[in-house]
Write a protein that holds these residues in place. Sequence first.
Motif, PDB file in Angstrom:
ATOM      1  N   ALA A   1      61.109  -3.776   4.235  1.00 17.60           N
ATOM      2  CA  ALA A   1      59.950  -2.999   4.330  1.00 17.60           C
ATOM      3  C   ALA A   1      58.637  -2.522   3.485  1.00 17.60           C
ATOM      4  CB  ALA A   1      60.211  -1.995   4.837  1.00 17.60           C
ATOM      5  N   GLY A   2      59.178  -2.202   2.455  1.00 19.80           N
ATOM      6  CA  GLY A   2      58.432  -1.799   1.508  1.00 19.80           C
ATOM      7  C   GLY A   2      57.595  -2.747   0.614  1.00 19.80           C
ATOM      8  N   GLN A   3      58.172  -3.457   0.394  1.00 23.31           N
ATOM      9  CA  GLN A   3      57.356  -4.580  -0.688  1.00 23.31           C
ATOM     10  C   GLN A   3      56.760  -5.685   0.434  1.00 23.31           C
ATOM     11  OE1 GLN A   3      60.884  -6.543  -2.349  1.00 23.31           O
ATOM     12  NE2 GLN A   3      59.508  -6.100  -4.066  1.00 23.31           N
ATOM     13  N   TRP A   4      57.059  -5.738   1.911  1.00 26.72           N
ATOM     14  CA  TRP A   4      56.192  -6.597   2.874  1.00 26.72           C
ATOM     15  C   TRP A   4      54.698  -5.314   3.506  1.00 26.72           C
ATOM     16  CZ3 TRP A   4      52.686  -6.164   7.475  1.00 26.72           C
ATOM     17  CH2 TRP A   4      52.836  -6.916   8.238  1.00 26.72           C
ATOM     18  N   GLU A   5      55.209  -4.038   2.948  1.00 25.32           N
ATOM     19  CA  GLU A   5      53.741  -3.349   3.418  1.00 25.32           C
ATOM     20  C   GLU A   5      52.834  -3.131   1.712  1.00 25.32           C
ATOM     21  OE1 GLU A   5      50.533   0.013   4.429  1.00 25.32           O
ATOM     22  OE2 GLU A   5      51.988  -1.502   5.993  1.00 25.32           O
ATOM     23  N   TRP A   6      53.439  -3.265   1.345  1.00 19.69           N
ATOM     24  CA  TRP A   6      52.156  -3.066  -0.184  1.00 19.69           C
ATOM     25  C   TRP A   6      52.149  -4.482  -0.450  1.00 19.69           C
ATOM     26  CZ3 TRP A   6      50.317   1.082  -2.579  1.00 19.69           C
ATOM     27  CH2 TRP A   6      50.498   2.236  -1.733  1.00 19.69           C
ATOM     28  N   THR A   7      52.390  -5.651   0.300  1.00 20.11           N
ATOM     29  CA  THR A   7      52.033  -7.463  -0.698  1.00 20.11           C
ATOM     30  C   THR A   7      51.398  -7.310   0.568  1.00 20.11           C
ATOM     31  OG1 THR A   7      53.673  -7.809  -2.224  1.00 20.11           O
ATOM     32  CG2 THR A   7      52.439  -9.479  -0.613  1.00 20.11           C
ATOM     33  N   PHE A   8      51.714  -8.271   2.161  1.00 21.95           N
ATOM     34  CA  PHE A   8      50.803  -8.430   2.953  1.00 21.95           C
ATOM     35  C   PHE A   8      50.344  -7.240   4.049  1.00 21.95           C
ATOM     36  CE2 PHE A   8      54.156 -10.983   1.965  1.00 21.95           C
ATOM     37  CZ  PHE A   8      53.626 -12.293   0.999  1.00 21.95           C
ATOM     38  N   GLY A   9      50.404  -6.201   3.471  1.00 16.73           N
ATOM     39  CA  GLY A   9      50.655  -5.426   5.064  1.00 16.73           C
ATOM     40  C   GLY A   9      49.060  -4.000   3.802  1.00 16.73           C
ATOM     41  N   GLU A  10      48.879  -3.157   5.005  1.00 15.67           N
ATOM     42  CA  GLU A  10      47.722  -2.074   5.080  1.00 15.67           C
ATOM     43  C   GLU A  10      48.024  -1.860   3.271  1.00 15.67           C
ATOM     44  OE1 GLU A  10      47.233   0.487   7.530  1.00 15.67           O
ATOM     45  OE2 GLU A  10      46.459  -1.253   9.349  1.00 15.67           O
TER      46      GLU A  10
ATOM     47  N   GLN B   1      48.326 -17.371  -4.921  1.00 19.91           N
ATOM     48  CA  GLN B   1      48.693 -15.648  -5.259  1.00 19.91           C
ATOM     49  C   GLN B   1      50.075 -15.332  -6.112  1.00 19.91           C
ATOM     50  OE1 GLN B   1      48.488 -16.240  -0.895  1.00 19.91           O
ATOM     51  NE2 GLN B   1      47.046 -14.947  -0.405  1.00 19.91           N
ATOM     52  N   LEU B   2      50.364 -16.803  -5.912  1.00 21.30           N
ATOM     53  CA  LEU B   2      51.714 -17.027  -6.610  1.00 21.30           C
ATOM     54  C   LEU B   2      51.208 -16.635  -8.487  1.00 21.30           C
ATOM     55  CD1 LEU B   2      53.852 -19.724  -5.180  1.00 21.30           C
ATOM     56  CD2 LEU B   2      53.955 -17.302  -4.940  1.00 21.30           C
ATOM     57  N   ASP B   3      50.495 -16.649  -8.758  1.00 20.71           N
ATOM     58  CA  ASP B   3      50.272 -16.478  -9.819  1.00 20.71           C
ATOM     59  C   ASP B   3      49.286 -15.493 -10.124  1.00 20.71           C
ATOM     60  OD1 ASP B   3      51.724 -18.946 -11.004  1.00 20.71           O
ATOM     61  OD2 ASP B   3      49.724 -20.202 -10.993  1.00 20.71           O
ATOM     62  N   THR B   4      49.088 -14.493  -9.648  1.00 22.99           N
ATOM     63  CA  THR B   4      48.295 -13.077  -8.965  1.00 22.99           C
ATOM     64  C   THR B   4      49.716 -11.871  -9.942  1.00 22.99           C
ATOM     65  OG1 THR B   4      47.082 -14.089  -7.307  1.00 22.99           O
ATOM     66  CG2 THR B   4      46.903 -11.692  -8.052  1.00 22.99           C
ATOM     67  N   VAL B   5      49.057 -11.510 -10.972  1.00 20.79           N
ATOM     68  CA  VAL B   5      49.578 -10.358 -11.633  1.00 20.79           C
ATOM     69  C   VAL B   5      49.053  -8.962 -10.680  1.00 20.79           C
ATOM     70  CG1 VAL B   5      49.481  -8.819 -13.180  1.00 20.79           C
ATOM     71  CG2 VAL B   5      49.558 -10.945 -13.947  1.00 20.79           C
ATOM     72  N   GLY B   6      49.633  -8.253  -9.852  1.00 23.95           N
ATOM     73  CA  GLY B   6      49.750  -7.576  -9.277  1.00 23.95           C
ATOM     74  C   GLY B   6      49.560  -7.647  -7.321  1.00 23.95           C
ATOM     75  N   PHE B   7      49.724  -8.648  -7.561  1.00 23.18           N
ATOM     76  CA  PHE B   7      49.840  -9.871  -6.185  1.00 23.18           C
ATOM     77  C   PHE B   7      50.709  -8.148  -4.803  1.00 23.18           C
ATOM     78  CE2 PHE B   7      51.183 -11.966  -2.025  1.00 23.18           C
ATOM     79  CZ  PHE B   7      49.353 -12.094  -1.227  1.00 23.18           C
ATOM     80  N   SER B   8      51.386  -7.767  -5.483  1.00 23.06           N
ATOM     81  CA  SER B   8      52.525  -7.051  -4.941  1.00 23.06           C
ATOM     82  C   SER B   8      52.118  -6.001  -5.279  1.00 23.06           C
ATOM     83  CB  SER B   8      53.563  -7.081  -4.371  1.00 23.06           C
ATOM     84  OG  SER B   8      54.711  -6.017  -4.303  1.00 23.06           O
ATOM     85  N   GLN B   9      51.308  -4.722  -5.077  1.00 23.51           N
ATOM     86  CA  GLN B   9      51.340  -2.990  -4.977  1.00 23.51           C
ATOM     87  C   GLN B   9      52.558  -2.405  -4.305  1.00 23.51           C
ATOM     88  OE1 GLN B   9      48.369  -2.003  -6.987  1.00 23.51           O
ATOM     89  NE2 GLN B   9      48.732  -4.025  -7.846  1.00 23.51           N
TER      90      GLN B   9
END
Length: 237
Positions: A138-147, A187-195
Amino acid sequence: MSGQEQRTDRLSILIEQFDQAREMAEVRLHGLGDEEYLWEPAPGSWSIRRREEATTPRAYGPGAWVIDKGAPEIPANEYAEVARQVADGMSVAKIAEDWSVSVERVEEVLAFTGEPEPDVVPITTIAWRLGHLHSCFAGQWEWTFGERRQDPHLLVDFTPSAALALERFWETIGRHRASLDTLTEEQLDTVGFSQYPYGSDADDVYVGTLAAANLEFIHHMAEIALLRDLWRARLAG
């Protein structure tokens, strides 16, 4: 699927791995009841508890039930990873923030040259394993694909009901899986795509973060499967 039809790009391999693990997990979790879900296989097991009954110092959750979380520490099996992160340019202050420990503690880990003692891993209930996994996804979705604004510790309303916990969990997993289909190679190669704030996601290439999420799902589901086996053996005995 024939070899000619099977996609072998990075994302397809990771998605296929996740889908297979999810299918096996759904079978293994079928019929989970409340008593088994909350069963403590040893005294002092980590679990979910009513807020007023919490026994660990950093138990968290937004509602009446919280999940156990102990004092911050860097596990012995992560010492080498900490050294690698520093060698790759990550600051000691950032590592300390990720682990919620002091800068001095990170420096102690970096200076350690012996063989670290094996970590004492807490015994957990199925409720804890499932809740921890739910909280992570839940947390990783929020900080990757969410707000990218909500505290991950406040996203999952833990419950003593196995059926409700599973319903909410599979909903979160379904949302995660749907989002994987939208990913691009860039996106797969992006550093920090997940925050995601609890860990090194912000400093990592996302394909590595995604592979780590698969591993997290697989190893926790394997532990849940073992707990289910132990529960049946206990009843048989």
